[in-house]
Design an enzyme around this catalytic site. Structure first.
Site, mmCIF file in Angstrom:
data_model
loop_
_atom_site.group_PDB
_atom_site.id
_atom_site.type_symbol
_atom_site.label_atom_id
_atom_site.label_comp_id
_atom_site.label_asym_id
_atom_site.label_seq_id
_atom_site.Cartn_x
_atom_site.Cartn_y
_atom_site.Cartn_z
ATOM 1 N N ASN A 46 -9.876 0.529 1.670
ATOM 2 C CA ASN A 46 -8.431 0.632 1.453
ATOM 3 C C ASN A 46 -8.128 0.185 0.016
ATOM 4 O OD1 ASN A 46 -5.684 0.168 1.312
ATOM 5 N ND2 ASN A 46 -5.552 -0.829 3.322
ATOM 6 N N HIS B 229 -2.535 7.310 4.289
ATOM 7 C CA HIS B 229 -3.091 6.152 3.598
ATOM 8 C C HIS B 229 -4.465 5.844 4.191
ATOM 9 C CE1 HIS B 229 -3.699 2.333 1.853
ATOM 10 N NE2 HIS B 229 -3.308 1.610 2.881
ATOM 11 N N CYS C 127 0.823 -1.215 0.000
ATOM 12 C CA CYS C 127 0.000 0.000 0.000
ATOM 13 C C CYS C 127 0.858 1.267 0.000
ATOM 14 C CB CYS C 127 -0.921 0.022 1.212
ATOM 15 S SG CYS C 127 -2.143 -1.288 1.191
HETATM 16 N N1 COA Z 1 -17.101 -8.692 11.286
HETATM 17 C C1 COA Z 1 -17.421 -9.042 12.527
HETATM 18 N N2 COA Z 1 -16.501 -9.491 13.427
HETATM 19 C C2 COA Z 1 -15.224 -9.551 13.013
HETATM 20 C C3 COA Z 1 -14.837 -9.204 11.709
HETATM 21 C C4 COA Z 1 -15.840 -8.758 10.829
HETATM 22 N N3 COA Z 1 -15.581 -8.378 9.576
HETATM 23 N N4 COA Z 1 -13.510 -9.372 11.592
HETATM 24 C C5 COA Z 1 -13.071 -9.805 12.789
HETATM 25 N N5 COA Z 1 -14.104 -9.923 13.648
HETATM 26 C C6 COA Z 1 -14.099 -10.353 15.034
HETATM 27 C C7 COA Z 1 -12.863 -11.134 15.394
HETATM 28 O O1 COA Z 1 -13.026 -12.491 15.052
HETATM 29 C C8 COA Z 1 -12.781 -10.916 16.887
HETATM 30 O O2 COA Z 1 -13.668 -11.819 17.532
HETATM 31 P P1 COA Z 1 -13.275 -12.512 18.925
HETATM 32 O O3 COA Z 1 -13.087 -11.363 19.882
HETATM 33 O O4 COA Z 1 -14.437 -13.367 19.183
HETATM 34 O O5 COA Z 1 -11.996 -13.234 18.630
HETATM 35 C C9 COA Z 1 -13.341 -9.504 17.084
HETATM 36 O O6 COA Z 1 -14.053 -9.196 15.881
HETATM 37 C C10 COA Z 1 -12.287 -8.462 17.323
HETATM 38 O O7 COA Z 1 -11.245 -8.664 16.414
HETATM 39 P P2 COA Z 1 -9.971 -7.748 16.425
HETATM 40 O O8 COA Z 1 -9.025 -8.250 15.369
HETATM 41 O O9 COA Z 1 -9.450 -7.564 17.800
HETATM 42 O O10 COA Z 1 -10.606 -6.357 15.960
HETATM 43 P P3 COA Z 1 -9.910 -4.990 15.805
HETATM 44 O O11 COA Z 1 -10.575 -3.982 16.653
HETATM 45 O O12 COA Z 1 -8.407 -5.111 15.896
HETATM 46 O O13 COA Z 1 -10.252 -4.626 14.311
HETATM 47 C C11 COA Z 1 -9.219 -4.669 12.146
HETATM 48 C C12 COA Z 1 -9.826 -5.476 13.270
HETATM 49 C C13 COA Z 1 -8.775 -5.593 11.055
HETATM 50 C C14 COA Z 1 -10.293 -3.704 11.626
HETATM 51 C C15 COA Z 1 -8.027 -3.843 12.701
HETATM 52 O O14 COA Z 1 -7.164 -4.676 13.409
HETATM 53 C C16 COA Z 1 -7.261 -3.145 11.618
HETATM 54 O O15 COA Z 1 -7.748 -2.224 10.987
HETATM 55 N N6 COA Z 1 -6.006 -3.517 11.432
HETATM 56 C C17 COA Z 1 -5.168 -2.918 10.380
HETATM 57 C C18 COA Z 1 -5.564 -3.476 9.035
HETATM 58 C C19 COA Z 1 -4.992 -2.695 7.893
HETATM 59 O O16 COA Z 1 -5.049 -1.494 7.868
HETATM 60 N N7 COA Z 1 -4.443 -3.407 6.909
HETATM 61 C C20 COA Z 1 -3.944 -2.871 5.709
HETATM 62 C C21 COA Z 1 -2.727 -2.074 5.926
HETATM 63 S S1 COA Z 1 -2.181 -1.399 4.423
#
Ligand code: COA
Length: 329
Positions: free
Chosen positions: A284, A254, A119
């Site tokens: 994204n 970004h 990215c």
């Molecule tokens: N819908 C519903 N629940 C979801 C889900 C979705 N799409 N994706 C994950 N979950 C669940 C998980 O399974 C987890 O459940 P659990 O607590 O029972 O295990 C819960 O939601 C929390 O997951 P978690 O990973 O802690 O959530 P988070 O607050 O960290 O948010 C992201 C997840 C992916 C949104 C966040 O970590 C993020 O934005 N990370 C960076 C990603 C990114 O920018 N990538 C590209 C970079 S270029």
């Protein structure tokens, strides 16, 4: 890599962007995987994204963006002597998308290559094209950033599916009376690369073929990484250029997740109204993210001549990159 621009002033003289027509809403996604609009909105700020049609590949998105950028610059494609296309989803590995674009646009004298930096691709490509021009190797560059990430997502994996979308942007770089680019900072940490990977996409054999060809992501690790580097990279380039954060008129991080972006703006001390946000409508879009956001800000009149613009990308690699510039358009 950290440096302040020297030599001839070089700037962006044309900007264009393109996103596919098809809008995919959170509600629709919730019929495909176990998720909800509330969860996606609360954790990411994303409401919808654009998805390429089955027959659309990267160059189909890049072409209208490139044509718009050339038109705004008033530059003929045949006068472009460098074409860099940043993407992780080229039409195919080779011929490169940049070579295909140079052919369709009509830029036979352009050195053309694709650049792979996740990215952060657009920021890497911008810095590289600037460097080639500053060194006198190129006179007029077309820098394209775009991705069709929908092609490399596992459409049953809710943890990645909800985050990404498709789109592309392009800029023309020329020598200008006033200095546009002021400095760049680029970095990479391959040690963290495993947290955002595309297994089976290259020459490394993967014995367990499960998930090969799809984006794998450790969301929490990438979140931690992103919030850290958006701040450190921006501070590094500001410091190198001797510019205070208060002077930044337009901040374009970004567009990955609104929580990550808000965190960075707050830590840097940039008021939210100076930050460009369109992740709610595009998700994204990887290398397309920053030029899409710039184009929208320019269209809305939020990005004006004389504005000091701070851009920071981050992503797979893990990589990051910032650029500081005066908007001269
Ligand atoms: N819908 C519903 N629940 C979801 C889900 C979705 N799409 N994706 C994950 N979950 C669940 C998980 O399974 C987890 O459940 P659990 O607590 O029972 O295990 C819960 O939601 C929390 O997951 P978690 O990973 O802690 O959530 P988070 O607050 O960290 O948010 C992201 C997840 C992916 C949104 C966040 O970590 C993020 O934005 N990370 C960076 C990603 C990114 O920018 N990538 C590209 C970079 S270029």
């Amino acid at each position: 890599m950290l440096g302040k621009a020297q030599g001839d002033p070089i700037s962006i003289t044309g900007l264009g962007a393109y996103a596919p027509k098809r809008v995919l809403t959170n509600e629709e996604l919730s019929t495909l995987v176990d998720t909800t609009d509330e969860w996606i909105t609360e954790r990411t700020g994303i409401k919808e994204r654009r998805i390429a049609a089955p027959e659309e590949a990267l160059t189909d998105l890049a072409l209208p963006a490139a044509r718009a950028a050339l038109a705004q610059a008033g530059v003929e494609a045949r006068d472009v002597d460098l074409l860099v296309c940043a993407t992780v989803t080229p039409d195919m590995m080779f011929p490169t998308s940049s070579a295909l674009l140079a052919d369709v646009l009509g830029a036979p004298d352009a050195g053309a290559y694709d650049l792979l930096a996740g990215c952060t691709g657009f920021m890497y490509a911008l810095a590289q094209a600037y460097g080639m021009m500053a060194a006198g190797l190129a006179e007029r560059a077309l820098v394209v950033g775009g991705d069709v990430l929908s092609r490399i997502l596992d459409w049953t994996d809710r943890s990645t599916l909800v985050l990404f979308g498709d789109g592309a942007g392009a800029v023309v770089l020329e020598r200008t009376p006033q200095r546009g680019f002021l400095g760049f900072e680029l970095g990479a940490d391959g040690g963290g690369g495993i947290h955002l990977s595309l297994p089976g996409s290259g020459s490394r054999r993967i014995e367990d073929a499960t998930g090969n060809g799809y984006v794998h992501m450790n969301g929490r690790e990438v979140f931690r990484f992103a919030t850290r580097v958006l701040v450190s990279s921006a501070e590094a380039v500001l410091d190198c250029c001797g510019v205070s954060v208060d002077e930044v008129d337009v901040y374009v991080p970004h567009q990955a997740n609104v929580r990550i972006m808000d965190h960075a703006a707050q830590k840097l001390g940039i008021p939210r109204e100076r930050m460009v946000v369109n992740v709610d409508r595009y998700g994204n879009t990887s290398s397309g993210s920053i030029p899409l956001a710039l184009a929208e800000a320019q269209r809305d009149g939020r990005l004006k001549k004389g504005d000091l613009v701070l851009m920071t990308g981050m992503g797979a690699g893990l990589t990051w990159g910032s650029g500081l510039m005066k908007w001269t358009l």
